[in-house]
Each structure stands twice: as C-alpha cells, then as structure tokens.
Design a protein around this motif. Structure first.
Motif, PDB file in Angstrom:
ATOM      1  N   TRP A 107       0.833  -1.220   0.000  1.00  0.00           N
ATOM      2  CA  TRP A 107       0.000   0.000   0.000  1.00  0.00           C
ATOM      3  C   TRP A 107       0.865   1.267   0.000  1.00  0.00           C
ATOM      4  N   THR A 108       1.996   1.174  -0.694  1.00  0.00           N
ATOM      5  CA  THR A 108       2.957   2.271  -0.676  1.00  0.00           C
ATOM      6  C   THR A 108       2.570   3.318  -1.727  1.00  0.00           C
ATOM      7  N   THR A 109       2.136   4.470  -1.249  1.00  0.00           N
ATOM      8  CA  THR A 109       1.760   5.555  -2.158  1.00  0.00           C
ATOM      9  C   THR A 109       2.984   6.002  -2.959  1.00  0.00           C
ATOM     10  N   ASN A 110       2.777   6.225  -4.255  1.00  0.00           N
ATOM     11  CA  ASN A 110       3.843   6.673  -5.158  1.00  0.00           C
ATOM     12  C   ASN A 110       4.989   5.670  -5.260  1.00  0.00           C
ATOM     13  N   ALA A 111       4.705   4.379  -5.027  1.00  0.00           N
ATOM     14  CA  ALA A 111       5.767   3.365  -5.060  1.00  0.00           C
ATOM     15  C   ALA A 111       6.553   3.422  -6.368  1.00  0.00           C
ATOM     16  N   MET A 112       5.872   3.690  -7.471  1.00  0.00           N
ATOM     17  CA  MET A 112       6.529   3.656  -8.777  1.00  0.00           C
ATOM     18  C   MET A 112       7.350   4.916  -9.052  1.00  0.00           C
ATOM     19  N   HIS A 113       7.171   5.922  -8.203  1.00  0.00           N
ATOM     20  CA  HIS A 113       7.876   7.185  -8.445  1.00  0.00           C
ATOM     21  C   HIS A 113       8.887   7.512  -7.348  1.00  0.00           C
ATOM     22  N   GLY A 114       8.932   6.678  -6.327  1.00  0.00           N
ATOM     23  CA  GLY A 114       9.722   7.020  -5.139  1.00  0.00           C
ATOM     24  C   GLY A 114      11.218   6.992  -5.383  1.00  0.00           C
ATOM     25  N   ASP A 115      11.915   7.941  -4.775  1.00  0.00           N
ATOM     26  CA  ASP A 115      13.374   7.932  -4.785  1.00  0.00           C
ATOM     27  C   ASP A 115      13.888   7.302  -3.493  1.00  0.00           C
ATOM     28  N   LYS A 116      13.194   7.646  -2.405  1.00  0.00           N
ATOM     29  CA  LYS A 116      13.622   7.114  -1.110  1.00  0.00           C
ATOM     30  C   LYS A 116      12.381   6.704  -0.314  1.00  0.00           C
ATOM     31  N   ILE A 117      12.625   5.871   0.679  1.00  0.00           N
ATOM     32  CA  ILE A 117      11.501   5.398   1.487  1.00  0.00           C
ATOM     33  C   ILE A 117      11.902   5.408   2.958  1.00  0.00           C
ATOM     34  N   PHE A 118      11.040   6.016   3.789  1.00  0.00           N
ATOM     35  CA  PHE A 118      11.276   5.879   5.241  1.00  0.00           C
ATOM     36  C   PHE A 118      10.453   4.691   5.690  1.00  0.00           C
ATOM     37  N   THR A 119      11.177   3.712   6.253  1.00  0.00           N
ATOM     38  CA  THR A 119      10.523   2.419   6.432  1.00  0.00           C
ATOM     39  C   THR A 119      10.875   1.816   7.784  1.00  0.00           C
ATOM     40  N   LEU A 120       9.975   1.014   8.284  1.00  0.00           N
ATOM     41  CA  LEU A 120      10.199   0.353   9.564  1.00  0.00           C
ATOM     42  C   LEU A 120      10.678  -1.068   9.328  1.00  0.00           C
ATOM     43  N   ALA A 121      11.745  -1.423  10.033  1.00  0.00           N
ATOM     44  CA  ALA A 121      12.268  -2.781   9.915  1.00  0.00           C
ATOM     45  C   ALA A 121      12.781  -3.234  11.269  1.00  0.00           C
ATOM     46  N   ARG A 122      12.888  -4.557  11.402  1.00  0.00           N
ATOM     47  CA  ARG A 122      13.398  -5.110  12.668  1.00  0.00           C
ATOM     48  C   ARG A 122      14.921  -5.199  12.582  1.00  0.00           C
ATOM     49  N   THR A 123      15.603  -4.383  13.383  1.00  0.00           N
ATOM     50  CA  THR A 123      17.067  -4.426  13.397  1.00  0.00           C
ATOM     51  C   THR A 123      17.580  -5.388  14.453  1.00  0.00           C
ATOM     52  N   SER A 124      16.689  -5.840  15.338  1.00  0.00           N
ATOM     53  CA  SER A 124      17.058  -6.927  16.250  1.00  0.00           C
ATOM     54  C   SER A 124      15.792  -7.703  16.591  1.00  0.00           C
ATOM     55  N   SER A 125      15.980  -8.882  17.168  1.00  0.00           N
ATOM     56  CA  SER A 125      14.820  -9.737  17.457  1.00  0.00           C
ATOM     57  C   SER A 125      13.970  -9.096  18.544  1.00  0.00           C
ATOM     58  N   PRO A 126      12.676  -9.341  18.493  1.00  0.00           N
ATOM     59  CA  PRO A 126      11.817  -8.820  19.559  1.00  0.00           C
ATOM     60  C   PRO A 126      12.345  -9.294  20.904  1.00  0.00           C
ATOM     61  N   ASP A 127      12.455  -8.346  21.815  1.00  0.00           N
ATOM     62  CA  ASP A 127      13.056  -8.611  23.118  1.00  0.00           C
ATOM     63  C   ASP A 127      12.025  -9.257  24.038  1.00  0.00           C
TER      64      ASP A 127
END
Lengths: 353, 397
Positions: free
Chosen positions: B163-183
C-alpha cells in the motif's frame, strides 16, 4: 480566527453550571417528576434565573437588560439542557425577543424590563402545528382565532405571543381557552390553547416571525446538545465501571465504537449550535442555513445519545428510578419543536439546491 | 467568536491566489486535459509544477525558514490548503514526506539529515515513500516482519511493504524494519526507522491496481537491499517511538483543505442532480434525495466548523492530541456521505460515465470510489473509533 467562546461567555457557562450543581440538580428534577400536579416552575429556581440575569441576557441595556447576543443565550440554553432545567425560560426569552424585534418603543418600555427581571412569565405560539413557517392565528376585526396546538407553559404564563399573517400579537392568557395536559417530559408543562375572537395587542414594528422562529430553533438546538452531551458523559462513566463477562462493558467495541460515534456527533452538534447563534448575531449570509443545520444535527444527535444512554445502561436505564428517561423525554419533546430534523433538511435543500 | 483572518493572513491569501492565477493554467484545472496523459507523464507534470511553486516560496508554509519553509502560522497553512483546493491545483507529489517525514526530521533528525532531507523534499528533488504496512501488518503495525541485519557499515534489508503511495515514483523510502529480534516478546522493541534509497538493485516496486483502475500505490520488495547504518531516523531500536512521533504530526491538520475539496464535489453532485431524470422528475426534486443532499451538506458544514475549532486550538499552540482521530473520522465519513449521495442521485446511471447527454461523470465516479479508501488508510475508521473511545472518552481497553 477564534471559533470559541469569550472569557465572559465561559464565565457565564460556569456560573449557570455552578448554580445548577449547587442548587438545582437531578434530585430537584426528580421532585418535579414526582409532582406532576405542580405548576412546573420551582420557585427558588425561577427567582434565581431572574436575579442572575439569565432572562435579561438579550434585553437591551436601556430596558434594564444586559444587551448581549444569541450566542450568550445559547450558552445558557446548553447548560439548561444538560441540567434538564424546568420553567418558562425559553418562552419568556422568546416573548422578549418578539418585543425587542417588533415592539414599538412604548411596548418595549412596558414589557422588556419586567421580562428581564422574571417578573413576567411568557409563552409563545408561533407555528401552525406541523408547519415551519405558517402563523397559528387568523385575525378578524382586530381579534384572533385559531387552534394554537400545544403551547409550553401557556397555563402559567402572564403573556402569550401569538403569530398571525400580519404580524405578532401579545395576548392575555385569560382571553384564551387553555387545557393543560399530563406531559411525558415533566420538566415542562404543555396545554392546548385555542383562541376564539380573543383580543390581541399587535407588535407594531414589523413581522419578524421567520427570524424569531430561527432564533427559537437555535436555542432549542443548544438545549438539545446540552442534553446529548450529558447523556453521553453519564453513559461513558457508567460503562467504565459496570462489569459483565468479567470486564467493564465499556471495553467492548460494540459499545465503545458507538459511543465514539456519538461523541463525534455531539461535538459537531455543539459546533453547529454555537455557530448558528453567532451567525444570527453577526447577520451572516448563511444564518438561515446555519439555524437549520444546527437544529437538524442537534435533534438527530440528542435522539441518538439519549437512546444510547438507556440501551448502554441496560435494564437500570429503563427504570423510573434512573435519570435516563429525563433526558430521553426532554430530547423527544425538543426534537420536534420549531421544526424537526426532516423539516429542517428539506429547508436546507430549498435554500442550497 | 471572530471568524475573520488577520490582515497578514489575508495578504498572504491574495499573494498566493495571484501567483496561482498566473502560474496555474486554466487547462491544468480540468480533467479533460489530464485524462489522455499517462500516469508517469501526469506525475512528472505535477512534480515540475510543485517545484516551480516551491521556487516561488509557496512551500513548507508552516515550516521554519531555516529549513527552507515559509515560517508561517497555522492559519496561513489553512489558507494555503483552501486556495489549493479552490484552484483545483495538482495534489502534492510528496504527501507522506510533507505530512510526516519533514516534521519528524526537524524534530529529531541529525544535522546531516536536516540538511539532506528537508529542502530536496520541499523542492520535489526527492520523492519520499512511506514503508510501514506489510501484508501481515496493516492495522496491527507492530506485527511487521521486515528484517534489517547489520553487515559492515550497512543494514541488509529483506522483506515486503505494501500500500505504498507513489511506489513507482519514489526515490527514497522511510521504512520500519526489525534491526534486532523482539526482546522477550515485546513486539515494539527492536524496530528502527530506516531511510532507504529505492534506486538500487535490491529494491523492486510493483504497481497495485486500485478499484478506480489507477495505480497510485504499489508494493515494494526488498531483497538484500542496503542501507547505511547512518541512515536511521531517531536512533536504532527506537523505530516504534519514532513512528508514533511521526504519525502525531497529522494532528495539526485542520481539514479545511478537505472541506473545500468535498464542498466543490457536493456542488458538482447538485449540478448532476439537477440534470438527472429520476422517475417523475429531476433527481433534485425527489424528496428522499433532497434529504440525502441536505444531510451531506449538514456534515460538510459541520466539518467546516470543526476545522475552525482545530485551527483555533493550533493557533493558540495547543496540541489536539488524540482528538485528531476525530478530525480523520469526520472528514473521511463526510467524504463517504457525499459519495453515497452522488451514487443515490444517479441510480443505475452510476454504472456508466455518460448516462445522458451533457453528463460527464468520470471524475465524480472516481471520487466516489476513492472515498472508500479514505476510511481505511492512515488508521481505519475502526481503529480511530477505538482511539477516540479509549483516549478521548477514557473507556477501558
């Protein structure tokens, strides 16, 4: 851009709430519910309403009034709705408005100071039952006739304002046939009134029926939003603590989502009620539209909020002992006063389409 | 009550309006001009126009001048929104960047991030997407699964956003990701907000076709995509807090722009109702449809009053807090009511773009379908109701 009450208006709001909180709460409303044979005008309350200036609010200063606007009166109406306050405040204020808008200097000097002080109680018969703009009485040879329908506090009033095709008339209630009824909403009194060749004193400076009805509708809309807000907040408080299935019932989404929707509707009705009053005060181009929007929104919302109050209290909400029916019955009465939501929507359509 | 704007605000309105009169050609205000152009072409035109507007100083109205904004007041922003809607100006190409990323970077970004992100965002040199939702994490955002594993100076990203708005036009994306396992089962822990370059081999955007037939959003797939470890907003592991701060910036919105837009649509619906034959007369003469038309006008006007209320509060520096959810419910429900009314006015005629001579309904029909998305995105109506019930009314969870 300030869509909010002034400090003075907020102080007025607090003053009315404080008075009701200290002196005329639900206990006193209940006493009234237990005495349907009384005149429906608790003496101390009416005296205080006069002394506090709540009848004088729109009366010009030169006639011993305070000279404020409809928004200030709307602030009082809202607090009175929340408190299900009995008495002929609305009728008296509207008689004052009729005299202010259409009375000759002599008529104003004669009536307005006594209206401002509460010395005179008023009642109005403005609309032919079922219509939004038709006068109630016919005039023949200077005397008035007609079935005025159910008139609030007609049997207790000192003066009636009656509409006819050529203007507004002051009528002595002694000249009318008045039949009081038992009333569901015991925070008022209703009587059937008929005139058969009754003498009337015409208010000679114009015929402001439409304006007066709009002002009445705006005040009633604000009373309804007061009812709706109180019905909602009492229900929220109850549902926070009433436990079923091991949880407060207010935690169930079937209930909380409906209450959230009602909160939104009440908030909008509050905005609409205050804006409509302000629009009359500044003679805004959309003042007629705003009055109908306020009344339609408030009617629907108060109906929804008071129904929800009973439903979300469960069985206790259906009992005589619980206060919920005070709000429902008052809302049901005012929902149909000065045009119901369907009539106002049709009026909105006729203005805007 | 005083519903007038200050002289300074009205001067700004005149200045912006006259700029629009000169710089927004009449043809660009009509659908007929846009319709034959491809989606990519349309986007490029909007992007160029917005850059021109920014160059003229009409961008970041409420943002501080040190970041390239105009340093204006909440009322000026409301006037800007109102004038944009009245002029039928092209919608911004950076909606998520402007609403969310910019204010967040100004609040908690590093000096480098402030310099690198804000101005290019305002001048449409960078198109920013938001990468929050995933196939398994919609309303339940904390269920997100995308992984970002440290490797050298970078994170290596694997996962999918949707559901990423402007996905086809985006240069950059601010995104959430898991950088470590859920504590220890704490789902909100171990999440970071990463600023990822979409122009790299490990990032693939695919369009999603919406029920309108358009594809303004899409899916973004990350396959060993790289993000430098310096490109974290709000610090590693603080992603949930950063996201909550970011979403809170929607609270200041007065919705006056939405009101202006929807009122324009309501006017267009009335115009249609005056032309459409329904049974014994025109739709506008039908008593039931008149009730519906009036009812949607009631809601519209209430939305306007509410906008004034919000503007009054924000102008006095008050934070609306969770009441902002009420604004979102109100404008999106009102939009739906206008659309429902439109559909009812047309009846079977809703199915075709030209039910009778003289009617051209494509734009209104697209609007009526689009309104259905607005009660879902940015927190569905059901989520918003729970917020209002719990956070505003204080009902128990």
């Amino acid at each position: 851009m300030k869509f909010q009450l002034t400090d003075e208006q907020r102080a007025l709001q607090e003053a009315v709430r404080d008075y009701l909180g200290d002196r005329f709460g639900q206990k006193q409303v209940r006493e009234l519910y237990e005495s349907p044979e009384s005149d429906g005008i608790p003496e101390g309350l009416w005296k205080a309403i006069g002394e506090q200036g709540w009848l004088a609010v729109m009366v010009p200063e030169e006639h011993d009034g305070i000279g404020l606007g409809l928004l200030d009166a709307a602030v009082i109406a809202r607090a009175f709705g929340a408190g299900t306050v009995p008495g002929p405040w609305l009728g008296t204020v509207l008689v004052g408005e009729a005299v202010r808008l259409a009375g000759s200097p002599d008529q104003q000097a004669k009536w307005l100071p006594r209206i401002a002080s509460g010395q005179v109680k008023g009642a109005v018969a403005l609309l032919k039952p079922g219509t939004q703009d038709q006068p109630v009485a016919t005039v023949s040879g200077g005397s008035l006739s007609g079935d005025l329908g159910l008139v609030e506090y007609a049997a207790q009033a000192d003066v009636l304002v009656v509409s006819a095709a050529d203007g507004l008339y002051l009528v002595d209630p002694a000249a009318a046939a008045i039949t009081p009824h038992e009333v569901l909403d015991r925070t008022t009194r209703l009587a059937s009134v008929t005139l058969d060749g009754a003498a009337g004193e015409k208010l000679t400076a114009g015929n402001p029926l439409a304006e007066l009805v709009d002002r009445a509708a705006v005040l009633v809309a604000n009373d309804l939003t007061g009812i709706a807000r109180k019905a909602l907040s009492d229900t929220v408080e109850y549902d926070k603590t009433r436990v079923q299935f091991g949880k407060p019932v207010g935690s169930f989404q079937a209930i909380k989502h409906d209450l959230a929707d009602i909160h939104l509707a009440v908030t909008m009705a509050e905005h609409a009620g205050f804006y409509a009053a302000h629009a009359q005060d500044i003679d805004a181009p959309d003042k007629t539209l705003a009055a109908s929007i306020a009344k339609a929104k408030a009617g629907d919302t108060a109906s929804a909020a008071t129904s929800a109050m009973i439903q979300y209290h469960g069985g206790i909400g259906y009992t005589w002992e619980h206060d919920a029916h005070f709000y429902l019955k008052r809302a049901k009465r005012l929902e149909y006063a000065f045009g119901d939501a369907t009539q106002h929507r049709e009026r909105i359509a006729s203005i805007a389409l | 009550m005083d519903l007038t704007f200050s002289k300074e605000d009205e001067d700004f309105r005149s200045e912006f309006r006259s700029w629009l009169d000169t710089n927004l050609p009449a043809q660009m205000r009509t659908v007929d001009w846009w319709r034959p152009k491809s989606e990519a072409e349309q986007f490029q035109i909007r992007r160029d126009w917005e850059a021109k507007k920014a160059a003229a100083g009409f961008c970041g109205i409420q943002w501080p001048t040190e970041y390239g904004g105009r340093g204006g007041s909440p009322t000026m922003k409301a006037i800007y929104d109102e004038e944009m809607a009245k002029a039928h100006a092209p919608r911004t190409v950076n909606p998520l960047g402007l609403a969310f990323l910019g204010p967040t970077v100004m609040a908690i970004g590093t000096d480098d991030q402030k310099r690198d992100i804000i101005k290019p965002l305002l001048h449409t040199e960078t198109i920013w997407c938001q990468g929050f939702s995933e196939p398994g994490a919609g309303s339940d955002l904390a269920a997100l699964q995308m992984k970002a594993e440290p490797q050298g100076d970078s994170y290596v990203l694997n996962g999918q956003k949707i559901w990423t708005t402007n996905a086809m036009h985006g240069d950059k994306i601010f995104t959430l990701a898991r950088t470590s396992s859920p504590d220890g089962g704490k789902r909100h822990a171990g999440i970071s907000m990463l600023l990822v370059d979409m122009r790299q081999p490990g990032v693939e955007a695919r369009p999603l076709k919406q029920m309108t037939g358009e594809s303004e959003f899409g899916e973004v797939f990350f396959t060993d995509a790289l993000c430098p470890q310096t490109e974290v907003l709000g610090g590693e592991g603080n992603g949930w807090m950063t996201a909550m701060l970011l979403l809170s910036f929607e609270r200041g919105s007065s919705a006056i722009g939405q009101y202006t837009e929807f009122k324009g649509q309501w006017d267009a619906v009335v115009d249609v109702a005056k032309q459409v034959d329904r049974g014994s007369g025109k739709a506008v003469e039908d008593p039931v449809l008149r009730q519906k038309l009036a009812n949607s006008l009631i809601e519209l006007e209430c939305l306007k009053y509410h906008s004034w209320h919000v503007l009054t509060q924000t102008s006095q520096g008050k934070d609306l807090g969770f009441e902002a959810s009420m604004t979102k419910i109100m404008w999106s429900e009102t939009f739906r009511k206008v659309s429902d009314t439109y559909e009812a006015v047309l009846g079977t005629g809703y199915q075709v773009p030209d039910p009778q001579p003289g009617l051209s309904l494509e734009e209104l029909t697209t609007m009526s379908l689009w309104s259905r998305s607005c009660t879902i995105w940015g927190g569905s109506q059901q989520v918003q109701r729970s917020i209002v019930a719990e956070r505003v009314l204080g009902l128990p969870r």
